[in-house]
Design an enzyme around this catalytic site. Structure first.
Site, PDB file in Angstrom:
ATOM      1  N   SER A 150       0.834  -1.198   0.000  1.00  0.00           N
ATOM      2  CA  SER A 150       0.000   0.000   0.000  1.00  0.00           C
ATOM      3  C   SER A 150       0.875   1.258   0.000  1.00  0.00           C
ATOM      4  O   SER A 150       1.650   1.446  -0.930  1.00  0.00           O
ATOM      5  CB  SER A 150      -0.959  -0.047   1.194  1.00  0.00           C
ATOM      6  N   HIS A 166      -7.404  -6.033   0.885  1.00  0.00           N
ATOM      7  CA  HIS A 166      -6.242  -5.153   0.831  1.00  0.00           C
ATOM      8  C   HIS A 166      -5.129  -5.615   1.769  1.00  0.00           C
ATOM      9  O   HIS A 166      -3.951  -5.516   1.435  1.00  0.00           O
ATOM     10  CB  HIS A 166      -6.675  -3.730   1.183  1.00  0.00           C
TER      11      HIS A 166
END
Length: 252
Positions: A84, A233
């Site tokens: 990320s 995620h």
């Protein structure tokens, strides 16, 4: 800036960068599966974990922090992985210092621009009155008003420290709030890393989409994409075995 990091294992160096609101500890369980194959550097990025706080916070300075770390540790070339926000730092570092990166792994992020989407989390974190809470349970209760998901709250509360004076944030919350748009910024248009690159995408995540393939190819022409099944995620927390196998396969 001298970043805090944990050094684990033996073998060729693998540097791992956490995401927003995270810390080096997020990757500890992954590192334990690979400690006989790599010397891993689990890094707290600036304004996170036990690394120093600074009013300056963007991908340029975070990549510069990483270069300082490699130089201080005498690491000429490393395997580099980021998740990320950490993936954006890793991409920024690789395109600017290609000679220092043997292979690159980017976990669930693409080079494109992302609009701000952390408002609920930031509101929840700011709702915790650190001068009044007496326990982590009270902090969790205050956070739950904004964030009902228990797992997300537990992840965020890992950044809540406590000393003799009471509770404090390990993250630099005011600076993150003020500069949150920096997190979503795209890689510069002419930035290219020609080395071998692996993008890992969570099957249930929307951070890497079909529309991103053109941008990924433009910036990382020698890339491959692997989808982690049944993962969102936080793919390293949801499907750690699959992530470990992809890391091992790509770097070996």
């Amino acid at each position: 800036m001298q970043l805090n990091f944990k050094k684990i294992g033996s073998g060729p160096p693998l540097v791992i960068l956490h995401g927003l609101f995270g810390s080096a500890d997020n990757w500890y369980s992954i590192s334990r599966e690979l400690d006989k194959e790599f010397t891993m550097y689990l890094v707290d990025q600036r304004n996170h974990g036990d690394s120093p706080h600074s009013d300056e916070w963007n991908y340029k300075v975070m990549a510069a922090d990483l270069l300082d770390l490699l130089n201080d540790e005498g690491l000429d070339k490393v395997f580099l992985m980021g998740h990320s926000m950490g993936g954006k730092v890793a991409m920024t570092f690789a395109v600017n210092n290609p000679e220092r990166v043997a292979r690159l792994i980017v976990a669930d992020i693409s080079p494109r621009y992302y609009p701000v989407h952390h408002e609920v989390i930031l509101d929840g974190l700011q709702a915790i009155n650190l001068t009044e809470i007496q326990s982590r349970k009270e902090a969790d209760d205050a956070l739950a008003v904004h964030i009902p998901d228990f797992g997300t709250r537990q992840f965020l509360l890992k950044s809540l420290g406590r000393n003799a004076d009471g509770f404090y944030w390990k993250i630099n919350l005011p600076v993150i709030v003020a500069n949150i748009e920096e997190v979503g910024k795209a890689l510069e248009e002419d930035a290219i890393y020609k080395g071998e690159t692996l993008f890992l995408a969570g099957e249930k995540s929307k951070y890497i989409q079909d529309k991103d393939m053109e941008s990924i190819l433009e910036h990382f022409p020698n890339y491959q994409l692997k989808i982690i099944s049944n993962a969102g995620h936080w793919l390293h927390a949801e499907q750690p075995k699959a992530v470990v196998e992809e890391i091992r396969s790509f770097l070996k």
